[in-house]
Design a protein around this motif. Structure first.
Motif, mmCIF file in Angstrom:
data_model
loop_
_atom_site.group_PDB
_atom_site.id
_atom_site.type_symbol
_atom_site.label_atom_id
_atom_site.label_comp_id
_atom_site.label_asym_id
_atom_site.label_seq_id
_atom_site.Cartn_x
_atom_site.Cartn_y
_atom_site.Cartn_z
ATOM 1 N N VAL A 1 -13.039 -0.963 1.335
ATOM 2 C CA VAL A 1 -13.354 -0.665 -0.156
ATOM 3 C C VAL A 1 -12.715 0.675 -0.709
ATOM 4 C CG1 VAL A 1 -15.048 -0.221 -1.917
ATOM 5 C CG2 VAL A 1 -15.260 -2.096 -0.347
ATOM 6 N N ALA A 2 -12.700 1.551 0.241
ATOM 7 C CA ALA A 2 -12.109 3.079 0.064
ATOM 8 C C ALA A 2 -10.841 2.729 0.039
ATOM 9 C CB ALA A 2 -12.298 3.969 1.100
ATOM 10 N N LEU A 3 -9.990 2.113 0.903
ATOM 11 C CA LEU A 3 -8.560 1.876 1.034
ATOM 12 C C LEU A 3 -8.107 1.111 -0.452
ATOM 13 C CD1 LEU A 3 -5.903 1.629 2.594
ATOM 14 C CD2 LEU A 3 -6.670 -0.391 3.498
ATOM 15 N N GLU A 4 -8.892 0.155 -0.984
ATOM 16 C CA GLU A 4 -8.680 -0.641 -1.940
ATOM 17 C C GLU A 4 -8.647 0.488 -3.153
ATOM 18 O OE1 GLU A 4 -11.175 -3.919 -2.692
ATOM 19 O OE2 GLU A 4 -9.775 -5.142 -1.466
ATOM 20 N N ARG A 5 -9.546 1.356 -3.203
ATOM 21 C CA ARG A 5 -9.484 2.348 -4.328
ATOM 22 C C ARG A 5 -8.265 3.339 -4.409
ATOM 23 N NH1 ARG A 5 -14.852 2.723 -3.246
ATOM 24 N NH2 ARG A 5 -14.558 4.669 -1.936
ATOM 25 N N THR A 6 -7.645 3.817 -3.330
ATOM 26 C CA THR A 6 -6.752 4.722 -3.178
ATOM 27 C C THR A 6 -5.236 3.751 -3.026
ATOM 28 O OG1 THR A 6 -6.702 4.415 -0.642
ATOM 29 C CG2 THR A 6 -8.086 6.480 -1.745
ATOM 30 N N CYS A 7 -5.497 2.484 -2.721
ATOM 31 C CA CYS A 7 -4.298 1.721 -2.806
ATOM 32 C C CYS A 7 -4.448 0.470 -3.292
ATOM 33 C CB CYS A 7 -3.818 1.437 -1.411
ATOM 34 S SG CYS A 7 -3.510 2.740 -0.231
ATOM 35 N N PRO A 8 -4.609 0.553 -4.883
ATOM 36 C CA PRO A 8 -4.919 -0.714 -5.443
ATOM 37 C C PRO A 8 -4.211 -1.757 -5.521
ATOM 38 C CG PRO A 8 -4.449 0.935 -7.198
ATOM 39 C CD PRO A 8 -4.444 1.633 -5.740
ATOM 40 N N ASN A 9 -2.828 -1.681 -4.950
ATOM 41 C CA ASN A 9 -1.990 -2.982 -5.007
ATOM 42 C C ASN A 9 -2.453 -4.093 -3.906
ATOM 43 O OD1 ASN A 9 -0.387 -2.072 -7.111
ATOM 44 N ND2 ASN A 9 1.165 -1.041 -5.663
ATOM 45 N N ILE A 10 -3.319 -3.495 -2.808
ATOM 46 C CA ILE A 10 -3.867 -4.434 -1.754
ATOM 47 C C ILE A 10 -5.066 -5.003 -2.300
ATOM 48 C CG2 ILE A 10 -2.451 -3.126 -0.066
ATOM 49 C CD1 ILE A 10 -5.094 -2.277 0.999
ATOM 50 N N VAL B 1 -7.172 -8.288 1.439
ATOM 51 C CA VAL B 1 -7.978 -8.118 2.483
ATOM 52 C C VAL B 1 -9.211 -8.419 2.317
ATOM 53 C CG1 VAL B 1 -8.711 -6.410 4.208
ATOM 54 C CG2 VAL B 1 -6.291 -6.126 3.271
ATOM 55 N N LEU B 2 -9.947 -7.932 1.171
ATOM 56 C CA LEU B 2 -11.259 -8.291 0.946
ATOM 57 C C LEU B 2 -11.261 -9.220 -0.222
ATOM 58 C CD1 LEU B 2 -12.934 -4.748 1.026
ATOM 59 C CD2 LEU B 2 -13.006 -6.647 2.999
ATOM 60 N N ASP B 3 -12.128 -10.328 -0.178
ATOM 61 C CA ASP B 3 -12.269 -11.249 -1.164
ATOM 62 C C ASP B 3 -13.188 -10.510 -2.461
ATOM 63 O OD1 ASP B 3 -14.801 -11.592 -0.479
ATOM 64 O OD2 ASP B 3 -14.314 -13.806 0.408
ATOM 65 N N GLU B 4 -13.524 -11.533 -3.205
ATOM 66 C CA GLU B 4 -14.205 -11.213 -4.594
ATOM 67 C C GLU B 4 -15.749 -10.597 -4.130
ATOM 68 O OE1 GLU B 4 -14.610 -15.377 -3.832
ATOM 69 O OE2 GLU B 4 -12.688 -14.026 -4.456
ATOM 70 N N ARG B 5 -16.255 -11.199 -2.791
ATOM 71 C CA ARG B 5 -17.642 -10.872 -2.246
ATOM 72 C C ARG B 5 -17.448 -9.694 -1.675
ATOM 73 N NH1 ARG B 5 -17.656 -16.849 -0.847
ATOM 74 N NH2 ARG B 5 -16.776 -15.751 0.814
ATOM 75 N N ALA C 1 0.914 -1.081 0.089
ATOM 76 C CA ALA C 1 0.160 -0.009 0.013
ATOM 77 C C ALA C 1 0.856 1.324 0.180
ATOM 78 C CB ALA C 1 -0.823 -0.017 1.399
ATOM 79 N N GLY C 2 2.033 1.327 0.316
ATOM 80 C CA GLY C 2 3.023 2.297 0.392
ATOM 81 C C GLY C 2 3.014 2.957 1.500
ATOM 82 N N GLY C 3 2.695 2.262 2.541
ATOM 83 C CA GLY C 3 2.787 3.280 3.750
ATOM 84 C C GLY C 3 2.022 2.213 4.981
ATOM 85 N N ARG C 4 2.440 2.456 6.213
ATOM 86 C CA ARG C 4 1.214 2.016 7.306
ATOM 87 C C ARG C 4 -0.003 2.522 7.624
ATOM 88 N NH1 ARG C 4 4.395 0.134 12.357
ATOM 89 N NH2 ARG C 4 2.118 -0.132 12.688
ATOM 90 N N GLU C 5 -0.066 3.970 7.558
ATOM 91 C CA GLU C 5 -1.424 4.589 7.800
ATOM 92 C C GLU C 5 -2.051 5.208 6.607
ATOM 93 O OE1 GLU C 5 -0.221 7.482 10.778
ATOM 94 O OE2 GLU C 5 0.553 5.817 12.305
#
Length: 85
Positions: A31-40, A44-48, A14-18
């Motif tokens: 979901v918001a984290l995945e949008r800003t950090c697409p590499n993760i 953390v979340l599966d396809e559902r 994700a490019g950082g801890r926080e």
């Protein structure tokens, strides 16, 4: 905004801890984290959009699930399982 705290190896991806995120629930925040950090995405979340079984999520030190409410000053800790032999 809530603050998502990541540990290695997720922090490296994700490019950082926080990471500050918006969301009323743990699921919305992740979901918001995945949008800003697409590499993760998918780690953390599966396809559902449920938390993977090998990942534990805590809100302010309490074990949380997708529907757990999140407030502006909350800290969301994401801890991947560690295994070895």
């Amino acid at each position: 905004m809530a603050l998502v705290m990541l540990r290695a190896p997720l922090a490296d991806l994700a490019g950082g801890r926080e990471h500050p995120v918006d969301g009323a629930t743990v699921k919305e925040a992740l979901v918001a984290l995945e949008r800003t950090c697409p590499n993760i995405s998918g780690w953390v979340l599966d396809e559902r959009r449920t938390i993977r079984t090998h990942v534990n999520v805590y809100v302010n030190g309490e074990l949380a699930r997708e529907e757990t409410a999140v407030g502006d000053s909350d800290r969301i800790h994401v801890l991947p399982a560690i295994s070895g032999g």
